[in-house]
Design a protein around this motif. Structure first.
Motif, mmCIF file in Angstrom:
data_model
loop_
_atom_site.group_PDB
_atom_site.id
_atom_site.type_symbol
_atom_site.label_atom_id
_atom_site.label_comp_id
_atom_site.label_asym_id
_atom_site.label_seq_id
_atom_site.Cartn_x
_atom_site.Cartn_y
_atom_site.Cartn_z
ATOM 1 N N GLY A 95 0.791 -1.224 0.000
ATOM 2 C CA GLY A 95 0.000 0.000 0.000
ATOM 3 C C GLY A 95 0.820 1.269 0.000
ATOM 4 O O GLY A 95 0.263 2.374 -0.055
ATOM 5 N N LEU A 96 2.121 1.149 0.048
ATOM 6 C CA LEU A 96 2.985 2.318 0.222
ATOM 7 C C LEU A 96 3.933 2.549 -0.950
ATOM 8 O O LEU A 96 4.415 3.665 -1.136
ATOM 9 N N CYS A 100 1.678 0.436 -5.698
ATOM 10 C CA CYS A 100 0.446 0.384 -4.907
ATOM 11 C C CYS A 100 -0.265 1.734 -4.950
ATOM 12 O O CYS A 100 -1.481 1.810 -5.126
ATOM 13 N N CYS A 108 3.290 -4.498 -6.908
ATOM 14 C CA CYS A 108 3.841 -4.086 -5.614
ATOM 15 C C CYS A 108 5.262 -4.637 -5.428
ATOM 16 O O CYS A 108 5.527 -5.806 -5.705
ATOM 17 N N THR A 109 6.158 -3.784 -4.955
ATOM 18 C CA THR A 109 7.566 -4.186 -4.840
ATOM 19 C C THR A 109 7.824 -5.055 -3.612
ATOM 20 O O THR A 109 8.906 -5.617 -3.477
HETATM 21 ZN ZN ZN Z 1 3.305 -1.967 -2.657
#
Ligand code: ZN
Length: 264
Positions: A95-96, A100, A108-109
């Motif tokens: 989410g960051l 995301c 997403c990494t």
């Molecule tokens: Zn992410």
């Protein structure tokens, strides 16, 4: 609890007795699984095709199409409560990261992929995931009816949604394959676009099933099928071809039935 575990590639998974997962982080969610879909990707995992992609640590629990009910939530989870009926996005995401934040969670990494990358999946009594991956459903929905939407549904919906700008009124969309993906693709197309929808499959029973979803034409994939589709499109082919098969000749057929300036 019981869990379907893959111990070695090309070896039948076994039903093992394993410890129940427990809430560790404040955003963890423990889900009592109501249904876990069996996907063709599970066969690819079994054959070791994901080894070079995600290097899963064996053994692990399979199952990436999951739905059920919330059993317990971490201390910071405010949008879910025990007993909620839920479906799970296949990825656990941060989410960051940049991806995301752009709405591209699949990139997403620092994601995890339960049932695929060695993180335990949902073919078990319980699955531990993250609040971000949990989508609350109307309590009247039954997990067994919707679990496959977590992957097969998302895949077909995503393809149709991307193609929508190309599918203005007067265009034709050809769906190759009315199986696990295609039968959802037909419903997404009929719900979201004004295009004429043609569905091609070699299985008459699959065509009979999707006919109930309102495609304009269904065509049995026999020797004359390509000509039938050209006849239905004034000899031009479709503006957009969705190939939900992509093997055994469907690839070439898809290109041959893509019209001028069309998209495959
Ligand atoms: Zn992410």
């Amino acid at each position: 609890m019981k869990a379907v575990r893959l111990h070695r590639y090309h070896e039948r998974p076994s039903v093992d007795e394993v410890p129940e997962p427990a809430i560790k982080g404040p955003l963890d969610v423990l889900v009592r699984i109501g249904a876990a879909g069996l996907c063709r990707t599970d066969l690819h995992i079994y054959e070791g095709q994901w080894e070079h992609l995600t290097h899963p640590q064996l053994p692990f629990t399979l199952g990436h199409e999951n739905a059920g009910w919330v059993e317990e939530v971490g201390s910071a989870v405010s949008n879910l409560a025990a007993g909620d009926t839920v479906i799970l996005h296949p990825h656990i995401t941060c989410g960051l990261c940049r991806y995301c934040r752009a709405g591209n969670e699949m990139h997403c990494t620092s994601s995890r992929f339960p049932g695929v990358d060695g993180t335990d999946g949902g073919m078990a009594n319980y699955l531990l995931t993250d609040a971000r991956s949990v989508v609350k459903l109307d309590p009247s929905l039954q997990p067994a009816d919707v679990a496959a939407l977590a992957d097969a549904g998302l895949t077909a919906y995503h393809a149709v949604k991307k193609a929508l700008p190309l599918l203005y009124p007067g265009t034709t969309a050809l769906i190759i394959g009315a199986g696990g993906l295609g039968h959802i693709g037909v419903q997404a197309l009929k719900a979201m676009s004004a295009a004429t929808v043609i569905v091609l499959d070699r299985n008459q029973a699959a065509l009979d099933l999707v006919r109930g979803y309102g495609p304009n034409h269904t065509v049995l994939a026999d020797d004359g099928a390509a000509q039938k589709i050209l006849d239905l499109t004034d000899g031009q082919g479709a503006e957009v071809v969705f190939d939900f098969v992509a093997e055994q000749g469907a690839e070439a057929l898809g290109w041959n039935l893509t019209g001028r300036g069309g998209s495959h």
